[in-house]
Design a protein around this motif. Structure first.
Motif, PDB file in Angstrom:
ATOM      1  N   LEU A  10       0.821  -1.222   0.000  1.00 48.05           N
ATOM      2  CA  LEU A  10       0.000   0.000   0.000  1.00 48.05           C
ATOM      3  C   LEU A  10       0.850   1.267   0.000  1.00 48.05           C
ATOM      4  CD1 LEU A  10      -2.871  -1.011   2.444  1.00 48.05           C
ATOM      5  CD2 LEU A  10      -3.003  -0.656  -0.044  1.00 48.05           C
ATOM      6  N   THR A  11       1.976   1.236   0.718  1.00 46.95           N
ATOM      7  CA  THR A  11       2.829   2.432   0.744  1.00 46.95           C
ATOM      8  C   THR A  11       3.367   2.727  -0.650  1.00 46.95           C
ATOM      9  OG1 THR A  11       3.494   1.811   2.970  1.00 46.95           O
ATOM     10  CG2 THR A  11       4.785   3.523   1.913  1.00 46.95           C
ATOM     11  N   ARG A  41      -7.937  -7.975   6.489  1.00 47.49           N
ATOM     12  CA  ARG A  41      -7.158  -6.853   6.992  1.00 47.49           C
ATOM     13  C   ARG A  41      -7.854  -5.513   6.762  1.00 47.49           C
ATOM     14  NH1 ARG A  41      -1.732  -7.725   7.438  1.00 47.49           N
ATOM     15  NH2 ARG A  41      -1.734  -5.661   8.374  1.00 47.49           N
ATOM     16  N   GLY A  44      -6.941   1.604  10.134  1.00 44.39           N
ATOM     17  CA  GLY A  44      -7.530   2.834  10.649  1.00 44.39           C
ATOM     18  C   GLY A  44      -6.665   3.979  10.148  1.00 44.39           C
ATOM     19  N   LYS A 233       3.255 -13.090  12.857  1.00 48.40           N
ATOM     20  CA  LYS A 233       4.160 -12.751  13.947  1.00 48.40           C
ATOM     21  C   LYS A 233       4.375 -11.237  14.024  1.00 48.40           C
ATOM     22  CE  LYS A 233       8.310 -15.102  15.596  1.00 48.40           C
ATOM     23  NZ  LYS A 233       8.425 -14.376  16.774  1.00 48.40           N
ATOM     24  N   GLN A 235       6.505  -7.809  15.249  1.00 44.88           N
ATOM     25  CA  GLN A 235       7.781  -7.251  15.700  1.00 44.88           C
ATOM     26  C   GLN A 235       7.763  -5.739  15.480  1.00 44.88           C
ATOM     27  OE1 GLN A 235      10.730  -7.210  12.142  1.00 44.88           O
ATOM     28  NE2 GLN A 235      10.543  -9.324  12.780  1.00 44.88           N
ATOM     29  N   ASP A 252       6.952   0.139   5.575  1.00 39.17           N
ATOM     30  CA  ASP A 252       7.209  -0.768   6.698  1.00 39.17           C
ATOM     31  C   ASP A 252       8.667  -1.229   6.740  1.00 39.17           C
ATOM     32  OD1 ASP A 252       4.623  -0.517   7.497  1.00 39.17           O
ATOM     33  OD2 ASP A 252       4.182  -2.661   7.530  1.00 39.17           O
ATOM     34  N   THR A 256       8.457  -0.480  11.510  1.00 34.82           N
ATOM     35  CA  THR A 256       7.318  -1.372  11.745  1.00 34.82           C
ATOM     36  C   THR A 256       6.983  -1.251  13.219  1.00 34.82           C
ATOM     37  OG1 THR A 256       8.289  -2.884  10.150  1.00 34.82           O
ATOM     38  CG2 THR A 256       6.516  -3.752  11.486  1.00 34.82           C
ATOM     39  N   ILE A 257       5.712  -1.083  13.541  1.00 35.91           N
ATOM     40  CA  ILE A 257       5.356  -0.919  14.958  1.00 35.91           C
ATOM     41  C   ILE A 257       4.243  -1.885  15.352  1.00 35.91           C
ATOM     42  CG2 ILE A 257       6.068   1.501  15.156  1.00 35.91           C
ATOM     43  CD1 ILE A 257       3.121   2.277  14.799  1.00 35.91           C
ATOM     44  N   GLY A 262      -2.741   1.247  15.820  1.00 38.19           N
ATOM     45  CA  GLY A 262      -3.187   1.400  14.422  1.00 38.19           C
ATOM     46  C   GLY A 262      -2.472   2.551  13.738  1.00 38.19           C
ATOM     47  N   PHE A 265       0.653   2.386   9.015  1.00 37.04           N
ATOM     48  CA  PHE A 265       0.431   3.013   7.708  1.00 37.04           C
ATOM     49  C   PHE A 265       0.295   4.530   7.863  1.00 37.04           C
ATOM     50  CE2 PHE A 265      -2.411   3.726   3.867  1.00 37.04           C
ATOM     51  CZ  PHE A 265      -1.382   3.599   2.959  1.00 37.04           C
ATOM     52  N   ASN A 266      -0.261   4.951   9.000  1.00 38.73           N
ATOM     53  CA  ASN A 266      -0.358   6.400   9.246  1.00 38.73           C
ATOM     54  C   ASN A 266       1.024   7.047   9.262  1.00 38.73           C
ATOM     55  OD1 ASN A 266      -3.194   7.353   9.714  1.00 38.73           O
ATOM     56  ND2 ASN A 266      -3.179   5.535  11.014  1.00 38.73           N
TER      57      ASN A 266
HETATM   58  C1  LIG Z   1      -2.568  -6.582  12.538  1.00 39.64           C
HETATM   59  C2  LIG Z   1      -2.143  -5.262  11.978  1.00 39.64           C
HETATM   60  C3  LIG Z   1      -3.036  -4.205  12.010  1.00 39.64           C
HETATM   61  C4  LIG Z   1      -2.648  -2.966  11.514  1.00 39.64           C
HETATM   62  N1  LIG Z   1      -3.530  -1.929  11.597  1.00 39.64           N
HETATM   63  C5  LIG Z   1      -3.140  -0.717  11.182  1.00 39.64           C
HETATM   64  C6  LIG Z   1      -4.030   0.396  11.294  1.00 39.64           C
HETATM   65  O1  LIG Z   1      -5.152   0.288  11.763  1.00 39.64           O
HETATM   66  N2  LIG Z   1      -3.593   1.611  10.869  1.00 39.64           N
HETATM   67  C7  LIG Z   1      -2.346   1.771  10.334  1.00 39.64           C
HETATM   68  O2  LIG Z   1      -2.001   2.907   9.985  1.00 39.64           O
HETATM   69  N3  LIG Z   1      -1.495   0.731  10.188  1.00 39.64           N
HETATM   70  C8  LIG Z   1      -1.853  -0.502  10.602  1.00 39.64           C
HETATM   71  N4  LIG Z   1      -0.996  -1.558  10.438  1.00 39.64           N
HETATM   72  C9  LIG Z   1       0.248  -1.393   9.665  1.00 39.64           C
HETATM   73  C10 LIG Z   1      -0.034  -1.541   8.156  1.00 39.64           C
HETATM   74  O3  LIG Z   1      -0.631  -2.793   7.902  1.00 39.64           O
HETATM   75  C11 LIG Z   1       1.209  -1.392   7.282  1.00 39.64           C
HETATM   76  O4  LIG Z   1       1.910  -0.261   7.672  1.00 39.64           O
HETATM   77  C12 LIG Z   1       0.740  -1.272   5.839  1.00 39.64           C
HETATM   78  O5  LIG Z   1       0.251  -2.526   5.412  1.00 39.64           O
HETATM   79  C13 LIG Z   1       1.746  -0.732   4.881  1.00 39.64           C
HETATM   80  O6  LIG Z   1       2.625  -1.698   4.484  1.00 39.64           O
HETATM   81  P1  LIG Z   1       3.716  -1.420   3.358  1.00 39.64           P
HETATM   82  O7  LIG Z   1       3.087  -1.182   2.051  1.00 39.64           O
HETATM   83  O8  LIG Z   1       4.694  -0.388   3.822  1.00 39.64           O
HETATM   84  O9  LIG Z   1       4.467  -2.792   3.352  1.00 39.64           O
HETATM   85  P2  LIG Z   1       4.002  -4.172   2.729  1.00 39.64           P
HETATM   86  O10 LIG Z   1       4.770  -4.433   1.470  1.00 39.64           O
HETATM   87  O11 LIG Z   1       2.517  -4.246   2.665  1.00 39.64           O
HETATM   88  O12 LIG Z   1       4.564  -5.190   3.820  1.00 39.64           O
HETATM   89  C14 LIG Z   1       4.480  -4.970   5.163  1.00 39.64           C
HETATM   90  C15 LIG Z   1       3.928  -6.188   5.832  1.00 39.64           C
HETATM   91  O13 LIG Z   1       4.305  -6.178   7.200  1.00 39.64           O
HETATM   92  C16 LIG Z   1       3.159  -6.337   7.994  1.00 39.64           C
HETATM   93  N5  LIG Z   1       3.333  -5.692   9.311  1.00 39.64           N
HETATM   94  C17 LIG Z   1       2.993  -4.419   9.660  1.00 39.64           C
HETATM   95  N6  LIG Z   1       3.264  -4.183  10.953  1.00 39.64           N
HETATM   96  C18 LIG Z   1       3.801  -5.330  11.441  1.00 39.64           C
HETATM   97  C19 LIG Z   1       4.308  -5.723  12.713  1.00 39.64           C
HETATM   98  N7  LIG Z   1       4.288  -4.910  13.774  1.00 39.64           N
HETATM   99  N8  LIG Z   1       4.831  -6.980  12.846  1.00 39.64           N
HETATM  100  C20 LIG Z   1       4.854  -7.835  11.795  1.00 39.64           C
HETATM  101  N9  LIG Z   1       4.364  -7.531  10.576  1.00 39.64           N
HETATM  102  C21 LIG Z   1       3.871  -6.297  10.378  1.00 39.64           C
HETATM  103  C22 LIG Z   1       2.052  -5.719   7.188  1.00 39.64           C
HETATM  104  O14 LIG Z   1       0.827  -6.203   7.613  1.00 39.64           O
HETATM  105  C23 LIG Z   1       2.409  -6.172   5.782  1.00 39.64           C
HETATM  106  O15 LIG Z   1       1.895  -7.427   5.500  1.00 39.64           O
HETATM  107  C24 LIG Z   1      -1.348  -2.794  10.959  1.00 39.64           C
HETATM  108  C25 LIG Z   1      -0.455  -3.865  10.931  1.00 39.64           C
HETATM  109  C26 LIG Z   1      -0.822  -5.074  11.446  1.00 39.64           C
HETATM  110  C27 LIG Z   1       0.173  -6.187  11.445  1.00 39.64           C
END
Ligand SMILES: Cc1cc2nc3c(=O)[nH]c(=O)nc-3n(C[C@H](O)[C@H](O)[C@H](O)COP(=O)(O)OP(=O)(O)OC[C@H]3O[C@@H](n4cnc5c(N)ncnc54)[C@H](O)[C@@H]3O)c2cc1C
Length: 357
Positions: A10-11, A41, A44, A233, A235, A252, A256-257, A262, A265-266
């Motif tokens: 999504l980023t 999934r 917020g 998992k 981390q 991410d 990664t938090i 939530g 992504f914010n």
């Molecule tokens: C259960 C869950 C709920 C979330 N809810 C929100 C939300 O409500 N609002 C928000 O702003 N962000 C939320 N996030 C974070 C968000 O999903 C990612 O920041 C987003 O998908 C962007 O990913 P990307 O395109 O940078 O990376 P991608 O190429 O999509 O890969 C990143 C992957 O890492 C996973 N990931 C994210 N955080 C963690 C973590 N702490 N530990 C392990 N894996 C992780 C993502 O789900 C994704 O599959 C949540 C993450 C998780 C795991």
């Protein structure tokens, strides 16, 4: 002037759309491990980030479900409500389904003449020379393994379980709830009058009957169906260095938090905002989009991202310590602190805008 984005999460898609909106040619290379879209999934997104997204990336209003109140409960205090966050019943943040946002971004990017999807990277050396700026959002490619492996990392020894529950219709399903249970935080995030997304982060990897726990902590829905439950998992990580020459790590991969707030992504949307500001400034001066962008971006965002990530971790640990020593002191402390009018307002602003300096 050409920008290249590595990764198709999504980023990556949101950043690509922000760039092509400015008329900047952008090529996006798909990730190697093509994952299936996970329909359990949701995200917020904060109010101020939605405003930025709508204006500078894509208008996503039609995909959003508004939340105007957040209620926090603690199992250690007999499931008592300990905090209320509300914005006079106006939008605090909104929930969106990940796969719907992904689909909408892809469909709009495909129509844009400045944008190209690329299938496979044949040589990273050629890419480094061909593009002035490379934004790497892919956690698993060769560039990441070579340049972006040094990070501050924490394994929560926890798993996040996500699903969507279907329930009897609720006329105003606009209140999000989170309970700090003895096993970890469980959030109920409404996405329509009949559906609510559930995220439960649980310590340890013991075989757990999540559906039973969802029913136990559900306080308001008449559940009709619990859809497929996904698990992964958890981390947290923060990269030590944000860039190497003209390659900038992003999304991410950068940070990664824990999902309890939530905010993952914010944080990335706020990063897109900062990066676009730097790019706008360069363009306004007639300068090239080159490696200097990476350094400026790191200087501008690294410290605030680090503080914000640690703040989320601090909240997680407060409740974790409480469960480990088996008392209710931190829940009482948070109850006292967050219900103070000034600090309550402060937390709402922090979750909405991040750290503003
Ligand atoms: C259960 C869950 C709920 C979330 N809810 C929100 C939300 O409500 N609002 C928000 O702003 N962000 C939320 N996030 C974070 C968000 O999903 C990612 O920041 C987003 O998908 C962007 O990913 P990307 O395109 O940078 O990376 P991608 O190429 O999509 O890969 C990143 C992957 O890492 C996973 N990931 C994210 N955080 C963690 C973590 N702490 N530990 C392990 N894996 C992780 C993502 O789900 C994704 O599959 C949540 C993450 C998780 C795991």
């Amino acid at each position: 002037m050409k920008v290249c984005i590595l990764g198709d999460g999504l980023t990556s898609l949101a950043l690509a759309k922000a760039l092509v909106n400015k008329g900047i040619s952008t090529d996006l290379f798909l990730s190697d491990n093509n994952k299936k879209q996970d329909k359990s999934r949701t995200l917020g997104i904060s109010k101020s980030n939605i405003e930025f997204f709508n204006k500078n990336i894509l208008n996503i209003e039609k995909l959003l479900w508004d939340i105007n109140k957040i209620e926090i409960y603690s199992e250690n205090l007999n499931n008592r409500k300990i905090i209320d966050f509300n914005n006079n019943y106006k939008r605090l943040f909104s929930i969106i389904k990940n796969h719907e946002l992904n689909k909408y971004l892809v469909s709009q990017l495909k129509k844009n003449k400045f944008f190209k999807f690329k299938k496979k990277i044949n040589s990273f050396e050629i890419i480094k020379k061909k593009y002035q700026l490379i934004v790497n959002c892919d956690k698993n490619n060769k560039i990441t393994k070579k340049f972006f492996y040094r990070k501050f990392k924490k394994d929560y020894k926890s798993y996040a379980y996500t699903t969507i529950i279907e329930h009897k219709k609720i006329s105003k399903n606009n209140v999000a709830t989170q309970t700090f249970t003895k096993k970890g935080p469980i959030a109920f995030l409404p996405i329509s009058k009949k559906e609510t997304s559930v995220v439960y982060s649980i310590k340890g990897d013991q075989k757990i009957k999540i559906d039973e726990l969802i029913r136990k902590f559900n306080i308001k829905y008449k559940i009709v169906k619990i859809n497929r439950i996904n698990c992964f998992k958890l981390q947290s990580s923060n990269l030590r260095s944000y860039y190497n020459k003209n390659i900038l790590a992003f999304g991410d991969l950068l940070h990664t938090i824990h999902p309890l707030a939530g905010q993952g992504f914010n944080m990335s949307i706020r990063d897109i905002k900062s990066l676009m500001k730097i790019i706008d400034y360069k363009i306004s001066l007639g300068l090239n989009l080159d490696s200097s962008i990476c350094e400026e971006f790191e200087n501008k965002t690294k410290h605030t991202n680090y503080i914000f990530s640690n703040g989320v971790d601090f909240v997680y640990e407060l409740f974790n310590i409480e469960n480990n020593i088996n008392n209710d002191l931190s829940a009482k402390f948070i109850e006292f602190f967050a219900n103070n009018k000034i600090s309550n307002k402060f937390f709402i602003k922090l979750a909405d805008e991040g750290i503003v300096i």
